[in-house]
Design a protein around this motif. Structure first.
Motif, short mmCIF file in Angstrom:
data_model
loop_
_atom_site.label_atom_id
_atom_site.label_comp_id
_atom_site.label_asym_id
_atom_site.label_seq_id
_atom_site.Cartn_x
_atom_site.Cartn_y
_atom_site.Cartn_z
N PRO A 269 6.07 -16.86 -42.65
CA PRO A 269 4.84 -17.58 -42.31
C PRO A 269 3.60 -17.13 -43.07
CG PRO A 269 6.09 -17.13 -40.32
CD PRO A 269 6.80 -16.43 -41.44
N ALA A 270 3.46 -15.83 -43.34
CA ALA A 270 2.26 -15.32 -43.99
C ALA A 270 2.43 -15.06 -45.48
CB ALA A 270 1.77 -14.04 -43.31
N GLY A 271 3.63 -15.29 -46.03
CA GLY A 271 3.83 -15.06 -47.45
C GLY A 271 5.27 -14.72 -47.77
N PRO A 272 5.62 -14.72 -49.06
CA PRO A 272 7.00 -14.40 -49.45
C PRO A 272 7.32 -12.92 -49.29
CG PRO A 272 5.63 -14.69 -51.39
CD PRO A 272 4.77 -15.06 -50.22
N ALA A 273 8.61 -12.62 -49.25
CA ALA A 273 9.05 -11.24 -49.08
C ALA A 273 10.40 -11.07 -49.72
CB ALA A 273 9.12 -10.89 -47.60
N VAL A 274 10.79 -9.81 -49.90
CA VAL A 274 12.15 -9.46 -50.35
C VAL A 274 12.72 -8.47 -49.34
CG1 VAL A 274 13.55 -8.34 -52.12
CG2 VAL A 274 11.68 -9.87 -52.79
N ALA A 275 13.93 -8.75 -48.88
CA ALA A 275 14.60 -7.87 -47.93
C ALA A 275 15.86 -7.32 -48.57
CB ALA A 275 14.95 -8.63 -46.65
N GLU A 276 16.22 -6.11 -48.18
CA GLU A 276 17.47 -5.53 -48.67
C GLU A 276 18.18 -4.83 -47.53
OE1 GLU A 276 16.34 -1.38 -50.76
OE2 GLU A 276 15.49 -3.16 -51.74
N ALA A 277 19.50 -4.93 -47.52
CA ALA A 277 20.33 -4.25 -46.53
C ALA A 277 21.43 -3.50 -47.26
CB ALA A 277 20.95 -5.27 -45.56
N HIS A 278 21.83 -2.36 -46.69
CA HIS A 278 22.76 -1.46 -47.36
C HIS A 278 24.07 -1.35 -46.58
CE1 HIS A 278 19.56 -0.22 -50.09
NE2 HIS A 278 18.77 -0.20 -49.03
N GLU A 279 25.17 -1.45 -47.32
CA GLU A 279 26.49 -1.38 -46.71
C GLU A 279 26.83 0.03 -46.26
OE1 GLU A 279 31.14 -2.48 -47.84
OE2 GLU A 279 29.62 -2.34 -49.42
N ARG A 280 26.41 1.03 -47.00
CA ARG A 280 26.82 2.40 -46.73
C ARG A 280 26.39 2.81 -45.31
NH1 ARG A 280 27.93 6.50 -50.22
NH2 ARG A 280 26.96 5.37 -51.95
N SER A 281 27.28 3.43 -44.59
CA SER A 281 26.99 3.87 -43.23
C SER A 281 26.11 5.11 -43.26
CB SER A 281 28.29 4.19 -42.48
OG SER A 281 28.01 4.80 -41.24
N GLY A 282 25.11 5.13 -42.39
CA GLY A 282 24.25 6.30 -42.26
C GLY A 282 24.73 7.23 -41.17
N GLY A 283 25.92 6.99 -40.64
CA GLY A 283 26.45 7.86 -39.60
C GLY A 283 26.12 7.40 -38.19
N ASP A 288 20.99 0.23 -42.63
CA ASP A 288 19.70 0.55 -43.25
C ASP A 288 19.18 -0.70 -43.95
OD1 ASP A 288 19.35 3.28 -42.55
OD2 ASP A 288 20.91 3.82 -43.98
N CYS A 289 17.90 -0.96 -43.75
CA CYS A 289 17.27 -2.15 -44.31
C CYS A 289 15.89 -1.77 -44.79
CB CYS A 289 17.19 -3.24 -43.22
SG CYS A 289 16.34 -4.77 -43.69
N ARG A 290 15.38 -2.51 -45.78
CA ARG A 290 14.01 -2.29 -46.25
C ARG A 290 13.38 -3.65 -46.51
NH1 ARG A 290 11.49 2.31 -48.14
NH2 ARG A 290 13.49 3.39 -48.05
N LEU A 291 12.15 -3.81 -46.04
CA LEU A 291 11.43 -5.08 -46.17
C LEU A 291 10.21 -4.89 -47.05
CD1 LEU A 291 11.54 -6.21 -42.43
CD2 LEU A 291 13.05 -6.95 -44.29
N HIS A 292 10.11 -5.69 -48.10
CA HIS A 292 8.94 -5.70 -48.97
C HIS A 292 8.15 -6.97 -48.65
CE1 HIS A 292 10.73 -2.50 -51.53
NE2 HIS A 292 11.86 -3.10 -51.19
N LEU A 293 7.08 -6.80 -47.89
CA LEU A 293 6.35 -7.93 -47.32
C LEU A 293 5.02 -8.16 -48.02
CD1 LEU A 293 6.87 -6.91 -43.58
CD2 LEU A 293 8.17 -8.63 -44.84
N THR A 294 4.66 -9.41 -48.17
CA THR A 294 3.32 -9.74 -48.65
C THR A 294 2.29 -9.41 -47.58
OG1 THR A 294 4.17 -11.53 -50.01
CG2 THR A 294 1.83 -11.62 -49.47
N ASP A 295 2.65 -9.67 -46.32
CA ASP A 295 1.74 -9.46 -45.19
C ASP A 295 2.54 -8.82 -44.06
OD1 ASP A 295 0.10 -9.83 -42.86
OD2 ASP A 295 -0.99 -11.42 -43.92
N LEU A 296 2.07 -7.67 -43.57
CA LEU A 296 2.81 -6.94 -42.55
C LEU A 296 2.89 -7.69 -41.23
CD1 LEU A 296 1.65 -3.29 -43.24
CD2 LEU A 296 3.98 -4.17 -43.41
N ARG A 297 2.09 -8.73 -41.05
CA ARG A 297 2.21 -9.52 -39.83
C ARG A 297 3.58 -10.20 -39.73
NH1 ARG A 297 -2.86 -13.37 -40.27
NH2 ARG A 297 -2.11 -13.30 -42.43
N ASP A 298 4.28 -10.29 -40.85
CA ASP A 298 5.60 -10.92 -40.86
C ASP A 298 6.73 -9.95 -40.53
OD1 ASP A 298 4.92 -13.57 -41.43
OD2 ASP A 298 4.81 -13.18 -43.59
#
Length: 481
Positions: A269-283, A288-298
């Protein structure tokens, strides 16, 4: 029989019904207490328990000493526990549990409302907007949610905002005022008061309490998340599916099996973003996921959309219990515990990709919007419905026009059966594609495709309800996969 006799009979029947209801309530609570006593993680997110002597509420698997039964009360939602005056346990973090799979199964107004609230509709459109999407008045909706969940839409959205705020406090170096507005709070004062009430700590204290391994991250590095799930999770099968379906420009899967990374663009809603998710287990029981957001409201919306895409709120043990009772499916379920059905990060995109078939990549190349900043990996957004209303194959144009005009809606709160019928009537869509859209874009766990070749004639699919989407997923995988 006199009038007095009728009234006496009604009173006796009423007393009997009330007694039956009380007995059932006691039975349910006793079962929940057994789950708490055994620290059963299967029920994390299904209910919460609160302890009167400590004033805190927890998830069922909390590792703390089990409280005495007389001091325990149970709540369907974290918001209801908060509304009763309890604060979140700092040890088990009950706000970080997976969502209840019940909301994905249910087609009634409560289930639809919970899916919309999770997508952030209350923060963006208010209670009136939520009610309008569901076809109810705000008062009717408030009454239904309070009656069943012990909390109304504002309280449910507030609990979600507080969770978002805690994540930002403990994973970024943003100032408290920035976090307050990014989380959806109307003011810094409201943010401070809510954090103190729910976590019994100030924002500064909450930030300083993060673990030694939870180093802060700046905006350029994105917001790191742990997306929790319950039960087993068949990571390899999910990442295999993501890799097979990855749309160039919009998605990519990199790395070797067992350590792959999935990346995709998101139109939020507030802008484009890129998301990533990782297959490797963290135990632990999370991805594990990381979000690169244009606006943190999203942040809340992006988190929920990744959860739906990766099917993280499913209940694999309930699925296995039902499907494992079928002789045809039992060996498949045993071989692949935790198999999930990919959902959607954007229902319009998923539906249009199903309509486009092999032409989807050409549509992205010709009409997809490039992200504003250069970056490695996926850098285009899938074209929106308005842009495709006059482009692409006839099925794409028909669907895009219906989505752009609002004649068909694909948000999490729609009536799935009615929407499927409307989709099937569109030129070039038909029953098969409509069923696929219902399964993946609307996240329905109980969909079989018409004449699915993977389902043998001897099968008894009615016995697989409400998990027929998972049955189809098991049958579609080749033996030994």
């Amino acid at each position: 029989m006199t009038v007095e006799d009728v009234r006496a009979a009604d009173s006796t029947a009423g007393d009997s019904r009330a007694a039956d209801i009380r007995a059932e309530d006691i039975r349910v609570e006793d079962s929940r207490y057994e789950a708490v006593s055994s620290r059963d993680a299967r029920f994390d997110g299904v209910f919460f328990f609160a302890v009167s002597t400590t004033g805190i509420y927890c998830r069922p698997s909390c590792p703390a000493v089990t409280p005495k039964r007389r001091n325990v009360s149970f709540y369907r939602t974290a918001a209801a526990a908060q509304g009763a005056g309890y604060r979140a346990c700092r040890r088990c973090r009950p706000d970080a549990v997976p969502g209840s799979a019940e909301w994905n199964v249910r087609a009634d107004v409560v289930g639809r409302a919970m899916r919309l609230i999770g997508d952030g509709v209350v923060d963006r459109e208010g209670v009136s907007g939520l009610a309008a999407r569901l076809g109810y008045s705000a008062r009717q909706l408030q009454r239904q949610l309070n009656a069943e969940l012990g909390a109304g839409p504002i309280a449910l959205a507030r609990a979600q905002r507080s969770h978002t705020a805690r994540i930002l406090l403990q994973t970024t170096t943003l100032q408290a005022a920035e976090i307050a507005f990014a989380s959806g709070f109307a003011s810094v004062r409201q943010f401070n008061d809510t954090i103190r009430e729910i976590y019994a700590a100030t924002p500064s204290e909450l930030r300083s309490s993060r673990g030694r391994h939870a180093a802060p991250h700046d905006g350029a590095a994105g917001v790191p998340l742990r997306l929790a799930y319950r039960g087993p999770y068949e990571r390899a099968a999910m990442f295999d599916r993501l890799a097979a379906d990855a749309l160039p420009g919009v998605e990519e899967v990199t790395g070797a099996p067992g350590a792959r990374t999935y990346r995709r663009t998101l139109a939020l809603p507030a802008g484009p973003a890129v998301a990533e998710a990782h297959e490797r287990s963290g135990g632990g029981d999370w991805l594990d996921c990381r979000l690169h957001l244009t606006d943190l409201r999203d942040l809340t919306t992006a988190t929920q959309r990744m959860r739906r895409l990766l099917d993280l709120d499913a209940d694999p043990l309930a699925v296995a219990e039902r499907l494992g009772a079928d002789p045809l499916l039992a060996p498949l379920v045993a071989a692949r515990p935790g198999l999930r059905v990919p959902g959607t990060a954007d229902p319009h995109e998923t539906a249009l990709r199903i309509a486009a078939g092999p032409d989807a990549a050409e549509l992205v190349a010709a009409y997809g919007e490039e992200l504003p900043a250069p970056r490695t990996g996926p850098a285009r957004l899938f074209p929106g419905a308005a842009r495709l209303a006059d482009a692409g194959p006839p099925a794409v144009r028909a669907l895009a026009a219906a989505l752009a005009s609002g004649d068909i809606r694909l948000d999490p709160g729609v009536d799935r059966g009615d929407t499927e019928r409307r989709l099937a009537a569109l030129p070039g869509i038909g029953p098969g594609k409509a069923a696929r859209i219902r399964r993946h874009a609307l996240g329905d766990p109980d969909v079989l495709l018409p004449d699915d070749p993977a389902v043998p004639p001897s099968a008894a699919p009615e016995h697989w309800r409400p998990w027929r989407s998972y049955a189809a997923a098991h049958l579609a995988l080749p033996p030994g996969h």
